[in-house]
Scaffold this motif. Structure first.
Motif, PDB file in Angstrom:
ATOM      1  N   ASN A 153       0.497  -3.612 -72.557  1.00  0.00           N
ATOM      2  CA  ASN A 153      -0.382  -2.449 -72.672  1.00  0.00           C
ATOM      3  C   ASN A 153      -0.925  -2.053 -71.306  1.00  0.00           C
ATOM      4  O   ASN A 153      -0.916  -2.858 -70.360  1.00  0.00           O
ATOM      5  N   ASN A 154      -1.389  -0.827 -71.226  1.00  0.00           N
ATOM      6  CA  ASN A 154      -1.975  -0.327 -69.989  1.00  0.00           C
ATOM      7  C   ASN A 154      -1.061  -0.611 -68.789  1.00  0.00           C
ATOM      8  O   ASN A 154      -1.494  -1.136 -67.766  1.00  0.00           O
ATOM      9  N   LEU A 155       0.180  -0.248 -68.935  1.00  0.00           N
ATOM     10  CA  LEU A 155       1.171  -0.540 -67.897  1.00  0.00           C
ATOM     11  C   LEU A 155       0.879   0.223 -66.617  1.00  0.00           C
ATOM     12  O   LEU A 155       0.369   1.356 -66.632  1.00  0.00           O
ATOM     13  N   GLU A 156       1.223  -0.429 -65.523  1.00  0.00           N
ATOM     14  CA  GLU A 156       1.008   0.116 -64.182  1.00  0.00           C
ATOM     15  C   GLU A 156       2.357   0.224 -63.467  1.00  0.00           C
ATOM     16  O   GLU A 156       3.285  -0.545 -63.789  1.00  0.00           O
ATOM     17  N   PRO A 157       2.467   1.116 -62.489  1.00  0.00           N
ATOM     18  CA  PRO A 157       3.734   1.189 -61.732  1.00  0.00           C
ATOM     19  C   PRO A 157       4.150  -0.162 -61.146  1.00  0.00           C
ATOM     20  O   PRO A 157       5.348  -0.457 -61.042  1.00  0.00           O
ATOM     21  N   GLY A 158       3.197  -1.002 -60.804  1.00  0.00           N
ATOM     22  CA  GLY A 158       3.507  -2.321 -60.268  1.00  0.00           C
ATOM     23  C   GLY A 158       4.129  -3.272 -61.274  1.00  0.00           C
ATOM     24  O   GLY A 158       4.600  -4.347 -60.902  1.00  0.00           O
ATOM     25  N   ASP A 159       4.146  -2.888 -62.537  1.00  0.00           N
ATOM     26  CA  ASP A 159       4.796  -3.702 -63.562  1.00  0.00           C
ATOM     27  C   ASP A 159       6.293  -3.419 -63.658  1.00  0.00           C
ATOM     28  O   ASP A 159       6.994  -4.094 -64.413  1.00  0.00           O
TER      29      ASP A 159
END
Length: 119
Positions: free
Chosen positions: A84-90
């Motif tokens: 959840n709440n994914l970020e580009p760094g993921d």
């Protein structure tokens, strides 16, 4: 031997969610823990989290704690990684892997599934 197949990767916008699956087959009675790892281009493979096969206790990397959840589903040889709440760094290729008791190394690996998070 244990065979692992990941699925569920894809492209998602920042703030979105994805659920990855890891289906285990073969000698699943030998599994002590199943871990999720990821590798971004040009970076080393990184531990994401793991679940105890029997007791279902979990542990997570600090970078994903509070955002990612690992669970073992009703189809008991399938493990999920809810992100959840994914970020580009993921953004990375995500792998599941298993290890037996009394060993530290994960010795069976899936083929990986790509997760891309756009900003």
């Amino acid at each position: 031997q244990v065979q692992l197949v990941e699925s569920g990767g894809g492209l998602v916008q920042a703030g979105g969610s994805l659920r990855l699956s890891c289906a285990a087959s073969g000698d699943t009675f030998t599994i002590h823990a199943l871990g999720w790892f990821r590798q971004a281009p040009g970076k080393e493979r990184e531990f994401v989290g793991a679940i105890s096969w029997t007791f279902r206790s979990t542990t997570y990397a600090d970078s994903v704690k509070g955002r990612f959840t690992i669970s073992r589903g009703n189809r008991k040889n399938t493990v999920y990684l809810q992100m959840n709440n994914l970020e580009p760094g993921d953004t990375a290729v995500y792998y599941c892997a298993t290890r037996g008791p009394l060993v530290r190394e994960y010795n069976y690996w899936g083929q990986g599934t790509q997760v891309t998070v756009s900003s």
